[in-house]
Design an enzyme around this catalytic site. Structure first.
Site, PDB file in Angstrom:
ATOM      1  N   TRP A 221       0.808  -1.216   0.000  1.00 46.60           N
ATOM      2  CA  TRP A 221       0.000   0.000   0.000  1.00 46.60           C
ATOM      3  C   TRP A 221       0.838   1.262   0.000  1.00 46.60           C
ATOM      4  O   TRP A 221       0.362   2.321  -0.400  1.00 46.60           O
ATOM      5  CB  TRP A 221      -0.905   0.015   1.229  1.00 46.60           C
ATOM      6  CG  TRP A 221      -0.149   0.153   2.528  1.00 46.60           C
ATOM      7  CD1 TRP A 221       0.669  -0.768   3.100  1.00 46.60           C
ATOM      8  CD2 TRP A 221      -0.129   1.290   3.394  1.00 46.60           C
ATOM      9  NE1 TRP A 221       1.190  -0.292   4.275  1.00 46.60           N
ATOM     10  CE2 TRP A 221       0.716   0.970   4.485  1.00 46.60           C
ATOM     11  CE3 TRP A 221      -0.746   2.537   3.364  1.00 46.60           C
ATOM     12  CZ2 TRP A 221       0.962   1.863   5.527  1.00 46.60           C
ATOM     13  CZ3 TRP A 221      -0.508   3.426   4.419  1.00 46.60           C
ATOM     14  CH2 TRP A 221       0.342   3.080   5.483  1.00 46.60           C
ATOM     15  N   ASP A 222       2.082   1.180   0.454  1.00 51.54           N
ATOM     16  CA  ASP A 222       2.860   2.406   0.568  1.00 51.54           C
ATOM     17  C   ASP A 222       3.136   3.016  -0.805  1.00 51.54           C
ATOM     18  O   ASP A 222       3.417   4.201  -0.906  1.00 51.54           O
ATOM     19  CB  ASP A 222       4.150   2.198   1.352  1.00 51.54           C
ATOM     20  CG  ASP A 222       4.770   0.850   1.158  1.00 51.54           C
ATOM     21  OD1 ASP A 222       4.101  -0.166   1.410  1.00 51.54           O
ATOM     22  OD2 ASP A 222       5.926   0.796   0.732  1.00 51.54           O
TER      23      ASP A 222
ATOM     24  N   GLU B 131       1.614  -1.757  12.257  1.00 47.78           N
ATOM     25  CA  GLU B 131       1.799  -3.213  12.258  1.00 47.78           C
ATOM     26  C   GLU B 131       2.051  -3.767  13.656  1.00 47.78           C
ATOM     27  O   GLU B 131       2.259  -4.968  13.810  1.00 47.78           O
ATOM     28  CB  GLU B 131       2.922  -3.595  11.297  1.00 47.78           C
ATOM     29  CG  GLU B 131       2.510  -3.325   9.853  1.00 47.78           C
ATOM     30  CD  GLU B 131       3.636  -3.538   8.850  1.00 47.78           C
ATOM     31  OE1 GLU B 131       4.728  -3.993   9.253  1.00 47.78           O
ATOM     32  OE2 GLU B 131       3.423  -3.238   7.669  1.00 47.78           O
TER      33      GLU B 131
ATOM     34  N   LYS C 234       4.092   1.041  15.764  1.00 46.19           N
ATOM     35  CA  LYS C 234       5.260   0.868  14.903  1.00 46.19           C
ATOM     36  C   LYS C 234       5.424   2.060  13.972  1.00 46.19           C
ATOM     37  O   LYS C 234       6.527   2.527  13.730  1.00 46.19           O
ATOM     38  CB  LYS C 234       5.095  -0.410  14.074  1.00 46.19           C
ATOM     39  CG  LYS C 234       6.321  -0.779  13.255  1.00 46.19           C
ATOM     40  CD  LYS C 234       6.075  -2.045  12.435  1.00 46.19           C
ATOM     41  CE  LYS C 234       7.289  -2.423  11.605  1.00 46.19           C
ATOM     42  NZ  LYS C 234       6.953  -3.380  10.542  1.00 46.19           N
ATOM     43  N   GLN C 235       4.310   2.530  13.440  1.00 47.50           N
ATOM     44  CA  GLN C 235       4.375   3.580  12.427  1.00 47.50           C
ATOM     45  C   GLN C 235       3.095   4.400  12.488  1.00 47.50           C
ATOM     46  O   GLN C 235       2.073   3.915  12.932  1.00 47.50           O
ATOM     47  CB  GLN C 235       4.491   2.956  11.052  1.00 47.50           C
ATOM     48  CG  GLN C 235       3.289   2.125  10.645  1.00 47.50           C
ATOM     49  CD  GLN C 235       3.688   0.804  10.011  1.00 47.50           C
ATOM     50  OE1 GLN C 235       3.718  -0.215  10.689  1.00 47.50           O
ATOM     51  NE2 GLN C 235       4.019   0.840   8.750  1.00 47.50           N
TER      52      GLN C 235
END
Lengths: 789, 789
Positions: free
Chosen positions: A363-364, A490, A594-595
């Site tokens: 997806w990034d 994640e 995580k992000q």
């Protein structure tokens, strides 16, 4: 120290430094979106990780499960290191040039962002004392997508014994099935395939050779071909030979001191899932003929012209931080290389710079890389979305298997089939479909490309909207819910009402309805009824966005803010990334991020939050985000800037931009992080520039951090090219080409037609938030002379 | 039709019916908790699924992961089909007795619950017309745990040609590495191992033989031995031979019509992870010597005596449903067989009746099977808990790897190491540790066994309490939470505040504190401080129990009642079990329940709910529970009865009891469902009898369904044996042996010292709840003459 010299338009590495070859190979990778060559030394060895990639060319392998489940993908895909055409070996009086032996007197490699050429200069003394200077230049053509070319020059140098002439033998290879070693259990590293290519055809004559191979399981076929031009004094002898996995041109000649042996090598590649070996052979020989017709100088000129145009629309200038300047241009160059000529193929997470993540696209690409391309090389963004569209039948089949309507795009894939073997972090991360829809809507708003909208965009929006309508449900308690899915973070999985997902789905539903309003005939072809559109609008209007009244912040998903805090104080530095040292179950159940997840929603769906909410939410998640993902720093920078934390924004910008040069994630060996490089661009344009595109409206809110003196960036919008220049107290908007552009400066509507300099209002004044202990942005000196802590 | 004849004290199968051999093999399995033999035909073939098992004897294999993660178990364990000692082949004038050929004139097999003997009578005519009658009796000794014995008799029958005598050859085998075929992807089925046993030693002499083997990976060693007694007329010739995987006694003799050849075979087994081949050989030969000393008649007498004692304390009588009567006794017999002599080993989910679930033990042993044993054969319950205690170091190590304190017992295992390869339904199902603690507390309350309490019980309670203290946390919002875990319902995973788990953890924490108060010196040895005990009490007191105010029911876990409803109407019958036809992600996110979860809490922690709450909650979950698990019907029966739904309670009781006889889950081939059989007992005792043991107090609330005329059950409590007899309007409590027992009848305190007949109050009157469409309790006629729909 990065090991790289700081220069605004070039990346260069001085000295042999054979222990860091794999890092340089990734940074020096050349690609055009179709063909990628890692920046290995011409002579093939020593090598960190050999790699030549053709976008979309993969091998298949079974995915094993100790406990299988319904709907688990059965086949994985791994990018193949295809036939290596860049190898040029040199024998100096029977001594092979190998920088592990003899003495390297000088060695410098340079990647020039304006010429697109990787050059190398090496002065080497053989173990027996012969000296040569090797100069090579390598390019992967942006204009002729099947073609790479190398100019290779050898000049004998005077030595202490007074040598007059030196016998040189040059071997130029096509080499298939190079051995690759791998001894890691890190799940982010690619599967090592053993001899994935089965030889099908080989041929050589004069200076030309062709090898055709087929993968053993996926049955894809590829061809590599080479042709050569040789310039030397008299007495040059050449021969050519080939076998299944090797074609070799050998040129031998005695060269006087000061004279030069020059070899120009043209390499052509092609692959297909359907075409025959003779057809592929014809294709690569035709590509070679075209390249030889253009010639080396012609290829170099085309390359320069292509890049001049790119930099006119895409350049970012940073005054006050040379290292950052360099890193941002390197990033833009690599994003261009990843997407320029991908055409009907995906843009993988590592571009074509390495085998990391098995060469899969995630997806990034849509969320981080495509915004860059949309506003700089929109045709490349269109092509990347075209790849998604070409896989829509697979995505619809996947949705069907999962019991859902519409299209469920894969979490990770090369050919469009789901390859994720761990469903809580794969299948459940349905937001990928909303991210694709978001990229479609952005591309459409930024280009008004009605052809795309009708042929591909509307269908992508409609089928993804259908997915959300069937994934969510109206709940008697409160609104439209989307349960049991995984958001971007994640370190959290399988949750209810992840705000990022819900807000992106909300936008997806509305954009689909808008597209059907724009294109009623297309909507009819897709079987969209008024009732269906009404249901989308209704679900979007009632989309649930949980809020924690007690803490006054948005929980990333239901219950998040009630979970246990992570013990950051008790987590040793070497336990990061956490996923390699703690079980998923414990990561998922605690407040460790995580992000950027909620923070990514603050950026991409900033229209759904007030500034006060953003500031509170950002501070809350800032204290819990460890950035074990390279997808995070850029987004944190963008939202930090909006909340007025300009120094923090700058620090995260630098981290995003330098992630690969400093190898902050210790895995640049496997390729560059395209999304991190793109995140750095976002940090400049959406962060310092305050660019937003909510609802398709372009707006800016520029502001400088103390450390920088001036920042300028360029972009295109609806066919016009503009520049935004940020000084300490003012910002200047400039129209470079095209029609005037309507936008806004800090909330005030403006039209960019001539130079427009406007005052920058004071930044909002919220307390600066604190990252978890030990997870502050990586520190460095401005000049890059000190390593990050 | 079940295929089985209805008889209160026997299970028999008439006729050959070779297509259902595997079902009969499971139902006719003989075991003593240490050694198990599936009920295969003496002659070995035809066979459904061959199986001979030694409790705890397993092979190891790697668990593959396409995407690995920290803390994932690397090695799996699978029960091994060990050397088959029960094979006795017969040649009738050179024609092998094989019921697929020739003609079966009569065939009946009977398992007698009072003698513990499986008998067989077959009249067979060979393809060439010779007739024989074969009678065999087989037992696995409860009193000599290493021993099985078979009495095998052959009698030539008159045929039409007037045959006078028939030549018979009997071959009695020990056969290792029998081939097993498996072609299923059902994850519940065992891995098929190919030749897991490596021959290490073989020996034979006269009528005796020994084979010793070692598993290839786990390195466990086993020995099997046989000895024989032969009775025949003159002219008997025997020989014995052996090789790695086979030992064979051959006996040949001519037998007159009406005379009998009788073979008595004694089989001895032993295994060890440490003892040598000679030591194991000695062990099994010693066991054989003991058995021969006792002799066949002695073994039969011991078996009867053992079972008489068992039935005195454990019998359940049902007047008004003969099929149910039979099924309940069969269930009790098999539970005894699973647990009687397990001693230091686990009680697997299938007992020793088949290889299902790879022979692993799960939480259902503690939650369903141990209550039966605790109240009937408490020493067996103690031994099973002793097995858990023997693995406590592995459980502590597992907790450490997971970053937790105390002991985390495995979801599935043979030797105590976690073997679950899918963490959301394995590792995350931490409730197994509370279930063990619950079983410890129940055993202690029911026996007052202070030795166990000091030596094992307190440590089990303390280390599991420590797990909960570190898994949960005090949350500023509301109380003590346990997040990100999985409760009993396998169609929901990784949730917050699963009520079953929270309430069982609450009890675990309090029981640990109580045990430390009882045994302060043990507590001190375990390093338990006053602070720690206070923290346990505090966590227990503040344990969060979510409640849905809008619907007025308890959500199974946070958010459950807000999730989407499952489309039961749109689910075809052949899509059950859902896990084979729908992805986990969709099952987890919807209101569909595989097995009693909140309803199990209503039973086991009934002290935490009012009757009104129970009735509302039961009705809510009843409408959403599909019973794709065999663990559910018994619990639903118990709670239905408490809420006054006596007919529903009866229907679920019958389903639980008949699960295996009707093969309702289509997998009885792989073994009987011990927990379902135990659930049937619970449905009688805790359901119809209303037996509860909250806080260690024994209470009853008996009540009959309309369909039954009388129900009686027996149990032991603190050394006393009692009987509870339920008639239509009254219940009679009777002391069979021991001291008077203090208990309660429908809330009124009573003491059972002499016969005590009390009136049964009217049942509560709540509307009868409705199961999902198509998932009603399986219908059958009372007599069992109609198949379930």
């Amino acid at each position: 120290m990065t090991g790289f010299a700081v220069d605004p338009w070039r990346l260069s590495w001085q000295g042999a430094d054979l222990d860091h070859l794999d890092r340089a190979e990734s940074a020096f990778a050349l690609a055009n979106g179709h063909l990628g060559l890692r920046g290995s030394l011409d002579e093939g060895e020593p090598v960190g990780l050999p790699g030549t990639y053709l976008n979309g060319f993969y091998e298949e392998h079974a995915l094993p499960y100790a406990e299988a489940g319904y709907g688990y993908p059965e086949a994985g895909q791994t990018v193949v290191n295809v036939t290596d055409g860049k190898i040029i070996r040199l024998l100096v009086e029977d001594e092979p040039l190998d920088m592990r032996y003899g003495q390297t007197l000088e060695h410098r490699r340079t990647l020039d962002f304006r010429t697109g050429i990787l050059s190398r200069e090496t002065d080497w003394e053989s173990p027996t004392g012969k000296r040569v200077r090797v100069r090579s230049q390598r390019l992967v053509s942006f204009t002729q997508r099947a073609i790479a070319a190398i100019r290779y020059e050898v000049e004998p140098l005077p030595d202490e014994r007074g040598t007059k002439r030196v016998q040189l033998v040059v071997q130029s290879d096509l080499l298939a099935n190079e051995p690759i070693e791998s001894h890691t259990r890190d799940p982010r590293v690619a599967l090592a395939l053993k001899s994935p290519l089965a030889g099908e055809f080989h041929w050589s004559e004069n200076t030309r050779a062709v090898l055709v191979h087929q993968t053993r399981e996926s049955g894809l076929r590829m061809a590599a071909a080479m042709d050569h031009e040789l310039e030397a004094n008299e007495g040059l002898r050449t021969e050519i030979a080939c076998e299944d996995d090797l074609a070799r041109l050998t040129a031998a000649v005695d060269v006087e001191i000061g004279e030069v042996l020059r070899l120009t090598k043209y390499i052509g590649y092609g692959w297909s899932s359907t075409r025959s070996a003779p057809a592929l052979r014809a294709q690569v020989e035709a590509a070679l003929a075209g390249a030889r017709q253009t010639g080396w100088d012609g290829l170099v000129a085309e390359q320069r012209e292509y890049l001049d145009d790119f930099w006119e629309v895409a350049d970012v200038e940073i005054d006050g931080d040379e290292e950052l300047q360099q890193a941002l241009r390197l990033g833009l160059f690599h994003i261009l290389q990843a997407g320029a000529r991908g055409e009907s193929r995906a843009i993988p997470g590592k571009g074509l710079t390495g085998p990391g993540y098995d060469g899969h696209a995630f997806w990034d690409t849509e969320t981080f890389v495509l915004p860059v391309l949309t506003y700089t090389v929109p045709d490349a963004a269109r092509d990347a979305l075209g790849w998604r569209h070409s896989t829509i039948d697979l995505a619809k089949e996947r949705a069907r298997v999962l019991g859902k309507a519409g299209a469920a795009f894969p979490w990770r894939s090369i050919n469009g089939q789901e390859c994720s073997a761990y469903w809580p972090a794969g299948t459940a991360a349905f937001h990928v479909s909303a991210d694709i829809a978001d990229a479609v809507a952005r591309y459409h708003a930024a280009t008004q490309d009605a052809d795309f909208d009708r042929a591909q965009g509307t269908e992508l929006l409609v089928e993804t909207a259908r997915l959300w309508a069937s994934l969510g449900h109206h709940d008697p308690h409160d609104g439209f819910r989307i349960d049991g899915i995984t958001g971007p973070d994640e370190y959290t999985a399988v949750v209810d009402n992840n705000i990022y997902t819900n807000l992106m789905a909300q936008k997806n539903l509305d954009e689909a309805a808008d597209a059907c309003d724009r294109n009623p005939d297309v909507a009819e072809q897709l079987g969209v009824s008024t009732t269906e559109v009404t249901a989308w609008r209704d679900a979007a209007a009632k989309m649930r966005v949980p809020y924690d009244e007690l803490l006054g912040v948005h929980p990333q998903a239901e219950g998040f803010t009630e979970h246990e805090e992570w013990d950051f104080e008790g987590t040793p530095d070497d336990h990061y990334p956490l996923l390699l040292n703690y079980p998923y179950f414990d990561l998922y159940r605690k407040q460790v991020v995580k992000q950027a997840d909620l923070v990514l929603a603050l950026h991409l769906r900033g229209d759904a939050f007030t500034l006060d909410q953003k500031a509170r939410d950002f501070a809350y998640y800032e204290a819990r985000t460890v950035r074990d993902s390279s997808l995070s720093a850029g987004t944190q920078s963008v939202v930090a800037a909006e909340c007025g934390h300009m120094d923090l924004a700058y620090a995260y910008l630098a981290e995003a931009a330098l992630t690969d040069l400093y190898d902050l994630h210790s895995n640049v060996r496997n390729g560059l992080h395209m999304a991190s490089l793109a995140g750095a661009w976002q940090a400049v344009v959406a962060g310092l520039g305050g660019m937003r595109d909510h609802g398709g409206e372009l707006t800016f809110a520029p502001r400088l951090p103390d450390a920088l003196e001036r920042v300028s960036f360029r972009m295109c919008f609806r066919g016009s090219r503009i520049q935004v220049e940020i000084a300490r107290d003012t910002a200047t908007y400039r129209l470079i080409a095209g029609d005037p552009v309507r936008t806004a400066h800090h909330g005030e509507a403006i039209t960019i037609d001539t130079d427009l300099t406007l005052a920058i209002p004071a930044a909002p004044d919220y307390p600066t938030p604190t990252p978890p202990a030990g997870r502050e942005p990586r520190r460095r000196s401005k000049a890059g002379s000190t390593p990050p802590s």
